[in-house]
Design a protein around this motif. Structure first.
Motif, mmCIF file in Angstrom:
data_model
loop_
_atom_site.group_PDB
_atom_site.id
_atom_site.type_symbol
_atom_site.label_atom_id
_atom_site.label_comp_id
_atom_site.label_asym_id
_atom_site.label_seq_id
_atom_site.Cartn_x
_atom_site.Cartn_y
_atom_site.Cartn_z
ATOM 1 N N VAL A 52 46.127 0.556 -14.746
ATOM 2 C CA VAL A 52 45.015 -0.394 -14.809
ATOM 3 C C VAL A 52 44.008 0.064 -13.773
ATOM 4 O O VAL A 52 44.372 0.314 -12.612
ATOM 5 N N LYS A 53 42.754 0.219 -14.188
ATOM 6 C CA LYS A 53 41.676 0.621 -13.293
ATOM 7 C C LYS A 53 40.460 -0.269 -13.527
ATOM 8 O O LYS A 53 40.396 -0.992 -14.502
ATOM 9 N N GLY A 54 39.513 -0.173 -12.590
ATOM 10 C CA GLY A 54 38.265 -0.894 -12.771
ATOM 11 C C GLY A 54 38.082 -2.072 -11.839
ATOM 12 O O GLY A 54 37.124 -2.831 -11.985
ATOM 13 N N GLY A 55 38.990 -2.197 -10.869
ATOM 14 C CA GLY A 55 38.818 -3.261 -9.877
ATOM 15 C C GLY A 55 37.456 -3.175 -9.198
ATOM 16 O O GLY A 55 36.842 -4.179 -8.860
ATOM 17 N N SER A 62 37.854 -13.735 -17.643
ATOM 18 C CA SER A 62 36.908 -14.346 -16.680
ATOM 19 C C SER A 62 35.699 -13.436 -16.473
ATOM 20 O O SER A 62 35.865 -12.228 -16.237
ATOM 21 N N PHE A 63 34.539 -14.047 -16.517
ATOM 22 C CA PHE A 63 33.285 -13.326 -16.284
ATOM 23 C C PHE A 63 33.203 -12.952 -14.810
ATOM 24 O O PHE A 63 33.347 -13.812 -13.943
ATOM 25 N N ARG A 64 32.975 -11.656 -14.512
ATOM 26 C CA ARG A 64 32.914 -11.242 -13.104
ATOM 27 C C ARG A 64 31.521 -11.500 -12.523
ATOM 28 O O ARG A 64 30.516 -11.113 -13.117
ATOM 29 N N ASP A 79 37.240 -9.888 -16.636
ATOM 30 C CA ASP A 79 38.567 -9.599 -16.072
ATOM 31 C C ASP A 79 39.595 -10.376 -16.883
ATOM 32 O O ASP A 79 39.620 -11.615 -16.867
ATOM 33 N N CYS A 80 40.441 -9.632 -17.597
ATOM 34 C CA CYS A 80 41.324 -10.227 -18.605
ATOM 35 C C CYS A 80 42.747 -10.338 -18.085
ATOM 36 O O CYS A 80 43.437 -9.327 -17.922
ATOM 37 N N SER A 81 43.181 -11.567 -17.873
ATOM 38 C CA SER A 81 44.522 -11.789 -17.339
ATOM 39 C C SER A 81 45.529 -11.914 -18.491
ATOM 40 O O SER A 81 45.554 -12.918 -19.194
ATOM 41 N N PHE A 82 46.337 -10.852 -18.653
ATOM 42 C CA PHE A 82 47.376 -10.869 -19.690
ATOM 43 C C PHE A 82 48.741 -11.226 -19.107
ATOM 44 O O PHE A 82 49.699 -11.399 -19.839
ATOM 45 N N LYS A 83 48.809 -11.229 -17.758
ATOM 46 C CA LYS A 83 50.083 -11.466 -17.033
ATOM 47 C C LYS A 83 51.055 -10.299 -17.214
ATOM 48 O O LYS A 83 51.449 -9.676 -16.243
ATOM 49 N N VAL A 84 51.464 -10.019 -18.452
ATOM 50 C CA VAL A 84 52.338 -8.867 -18.701
ATOM 51 C C VAL A 84 51.791 -8.102 -19.912
ATOM 52 O O VAL A 84 51.461 -8.704 -20.926
#
Ligand code: 5RP
Length: 230
Positions: free
Chosen positions: A95-98, A157-159, A176-181
């Motif tokens: 995962v990248k793009g922080g 979530s809109f950054r 920012d997409c929270s999929f958890k897993v």
């Protein structure tokens, strides 16, 4: 002073650069140390390289440090790229793009013969997804793109930044997409990038060739083959 794992990893990666290479410069607080070390090698050893930055931030840093830059107008391939990551799994999926640079990071990674990923131990995960997945989207109708992404199964979530929307170097927005897993990173990457309105997503699959892990005890571990985490 306690060792800085990001610095250890970044400096080790810069040692893989040789004369006459085209080098991709990553973005973020770990890539920073690789860029500084590369500049140091250019000054001290007369190392001859030309570099392609993955963000305006890294371009500015490289210019300040006197690193010669080039672009895809002059070359279509990159010998080695050194970049950070937000999460790394045992199969070398990332995962990248922080830092919001995921589009240029992926663009440069896909042109690179070697992609060196520099991280501290905390970035190693059995499964991806705890870190919300950054997705770059066009501003037009971003609310509909957000809905489409949520329909895949995440909270998108809109950054924002202090000054309003976070705008990427390419003039786009980030969700920012929270999929958890994330159970199947390659399948999810395909599904997200096929979504209308999406420019690119921060899942990087099949791109990393070496993971360089800086440790808090000052040690550094390198992995060239996917395999179980300790
Ligand atoms: C920027 C990135 C960075 O490589 C990632 O966020 C890691 O950053 P850091 O090294 O500061 O932890 O993908 O878009």
């Amino acid at each position: 002073m306690a060792p800085n794992p990001k610095q250890i990893a970044g400096e080790r990666a810069a040692d893989y650069v040789n004369d006459d290479m085209i080098v991709g410069l990553g973005t973020g607080s770990t890539a920073y140390f690789a860029i500084v070390r590369l500049a140091d090698r250019i000054r001290r050893e007369g190392l001859r390289v030309r570099c392609i930055p993955t963000s305006e931030r890294s371009a500015t840093l490289a210019r300040e440090l006197g690193i010669p830059l080039t672009s895809f107008a002059e070359t279509l391939s990159v010998d080695v790229t050194i970049d950070g990551a937000d999460e790394v799994d045992p199969a070398f999926n990332l995962v990248k793009g922080g830092g919001g640079a995921l589009l240029r990071e992926k663009f440069v990674a896909t042109a690179s013969r070697a992609e060196l990923i520099i991280v501290d131990e905390g970035k190693l995960k059995q499964r991806l997804g705890a870190f919300p997945l950054p997705v770059e989207v066009v501003p037009f109708g971003w609310q509909l793109t957000q809905r489409r992404l949520q329909d895949i199964g995440c909270e998108a979530s809109f950054r924002s930044s202090d000054r309003g929307p976070f705008v990427t170097d390419n003039g786009n927005y980030i969700l920012d997409c929270s999929f958890k897993v994330i159970d199947d990173p390659p399948a999810l990457e395909r599904e997200i990038v096929a979504t209308c309105g999406v420019v690119e997503c921060g899942l990087f699959t099949g791109l990393a060739t070496r993971i360089i892990i800086g440790k808090s005890d000052g040690d550094v571990e390198e992995r060239t083959e996917p395999g179980p985490l300790d």
